[in-house]
Design an enzyme around this catalytic site. Structure first.
Site, PDB file in Angstrom:
ATOM      1  N   LYS A   1       1.073  -1.787  -0.342  1.00  0.00           N
ATOM      2  CA  LYS A   1      -0.125  -0.074   0.304  1.00  0.00           C
ATOM      3  C   LYS A   1       1.055   1.347   0.339  1.00  0.00           C
ATOM      4  CE  LYS A   1      -1.962  -1.052   4.159  1.00  0.00           C
ATOM      5  NZ  LYS A   1      -1.786  -1.944   3.987  1.00  0.00           N
TER       6      LYS A   1
ATOM      7  N   ARG B   1      -0.475  -8.618  13.377  1.00  0.00           N
ATOM      8  CA  ARG B   1      -1.083  -7.865  12.325  1.00  0.00           C
ATOM      9  C   ARG B   1      -2.047  -8.462  11.155  1.00  0.00           C
ATOM     10  NH1 ARG B   1       3.814  -4.350  10.251  1.00  0.00           N
ATOM     11  NH2 ARG B   1       2.452  -3.360   9.501  1.00  0.00           N
TER      12      ARG B   1
ATOM     13  N   ARG C   1      11.182  -1.562  11.006  1.00  0.00           N
ATOM     14  CA  ARG C   1      10.720  -0.742  12.228  1.00  0.00           C
ATOM     15  C   ARG C   1      10.221  -2.446  12.947  1.00  0.00           C
ATOM     16  NH1 ARG C   1       5.124   0.381   7.982  1.00  0.00           N
ATOM     17  NH2 ARG C   1       4.290  -0.863  10.111  1.00  0.00           N
TER      18      ARG C   1
ATOM     19  N   ARG D   1      12.007  -5.651   4.965  1.00  0.00           N
ATOM     20  CA  ARG D   1      11.526  -4.153   5.083  1.00  0.00           C
ATOM     21  C   ARG D   1      12.194  -2.602   4.992  1.00  0.00           C
ATOM     22  NH1 ARG D   1       5.265  -2.217   5.513  1.00  0.00           N
ATOM     23  NH2 ARG D   1       5.508  -3.434   7.231  1.00  0.00           N
TER      24      ARG D   1
ATOM     25  N   ARG E   1      -9.630   1.035   9.111  1.00  0.00           N
ATOM     26  CA  ARG E   1      -8.479  -0.244   8.795  1.00  0.00           C
ATOM     27  C   ARG E   1     -10.362  -1.422   9.328  1.00  0.00           C
ATOM     28  NH1 ARG E   1      -3.111   0.349   8.813  1.00  0.00           N
ATOM     29  NH2 ARG E   1      -2.141  -1.586   8.896  1.00  0.00           N
TER      30      ARG E   1
END
Ligand code: ADP
Ligand code: AMP
Length: 213
Positions: free
Chosen positions: A13, A171, A160, A127, A88
């Site tokens: 996203k 998550r 992160r 990431r 969300r």
């Protein structure tokens, strides 16, 4: 143009929202980035959000909805925006719909980037994120030109805190339970665009821009 990005954590996203924002000259608004900036600055909002983010849970709607609705009131949102990570939950989507309809406007497109759960863990472990401009990279799939440095603004890239496998699994669970129902919500609004997020980032972008024309 008012666009909402949908998809599991790690679906791409943020990566695509930045591209879309550049293409249309509209701001990229990531609620996750806003929370992380608040954590960095040790604000009250940041301290509250961190509690939930560290567990892979959602920050409560009471905190998140007001924050986002006041952000889209700002001047740079006059011609639209790309929302990344909001809504969300169904109450978030309802509040956004109501706030926009009070101004006689609505979301033009909800872009759902589809990636199976099996691919998500790999994506998250590699990431790297820019804490300054929100740029997102992957050490293998989408590396920056210079290791550890953001192509866009030259700042340092970090991993992160919530990208460790245990939190990612939490998550994903949260996503399936609370966020996935938004796909049907936007289908009923007749604005849903679904794209295959397993292709290369440049191909995913091409598919999205083609569908928005
Ligand atoms: P989200 O905002 O949905 O959580 P990101 O845009 O941060 O997802 O992407 C998650 C990770 O996957 C990042 O490391 C990113 O570079 C990488 N990524 C994004 N799109 C693709 C893609 N099409 N193929 C492979 N990796 C991708
Ligand atoms: P993201 O950067 O979009 O992956 O978001 C990181 C974390 O911030 C999420 O796991 C949530 O804890 C929190 N968060 C971001 N956006 C929202 C939202 N719209 N509602 C609730 N929590 C959110």
């Amino acid at each position: 143009m008012k666009i909402v990005m949908l998809g599991a954590p790690g679906a791409g996203k943020g990566t695509q929202a930045l591209n879309i924002a550049k293409e249309y000259g509209i701001p990229h608004i990531s609620t996750g980035d806003i929370f992380r900036a608040n954590i960095k600055n040790q604000t009250e909002l940041g301290m509250k959000a961190k509690e939930y983010m560290d567990k892979g849970a959602l920050v409560p709607d009471e905190v998140t909805i007001g924050m986002l609705l006041s952000r889209i009131e700002e001047d740079d949102c006059k011609n639209g925006f790309v929302l990344d990570g909001f809504p969300r939950t169904i109450p978030q989507a309802d509040s956004l719909k109501k706030a926009l309809s009070d101004k006689n406007t609505k979301i033009d497109f909800a872009v759902d980037i589809e990636v199976p759960d099996e691919d998500i863990i790999n994506r998250m472990s590699g990431r790297r994120a820019c804490t300054k401009c929100g740029g997102t990279y992957h050490i293998v799939f989408n590396p920056p030109k210079q290791e550890g440095i953001c192509d866009n603004c030259g700042s340092e890239l970090v991993q992160r805190a919530d990208d460790k496998p245990e939190t990612v699994l939490e998550r994903l669970k949260t996503y399936h339970e609370l966020t996935q129902p938004l796909i049907d919500f936007y289908k009923q609004e007749n604005v849903l665009v679904e794209v295959d997020g397993t292709k290369k980032p440049s191909e995913v972008l091409e598919d999205i821009l083609g569908a928005l024309k």
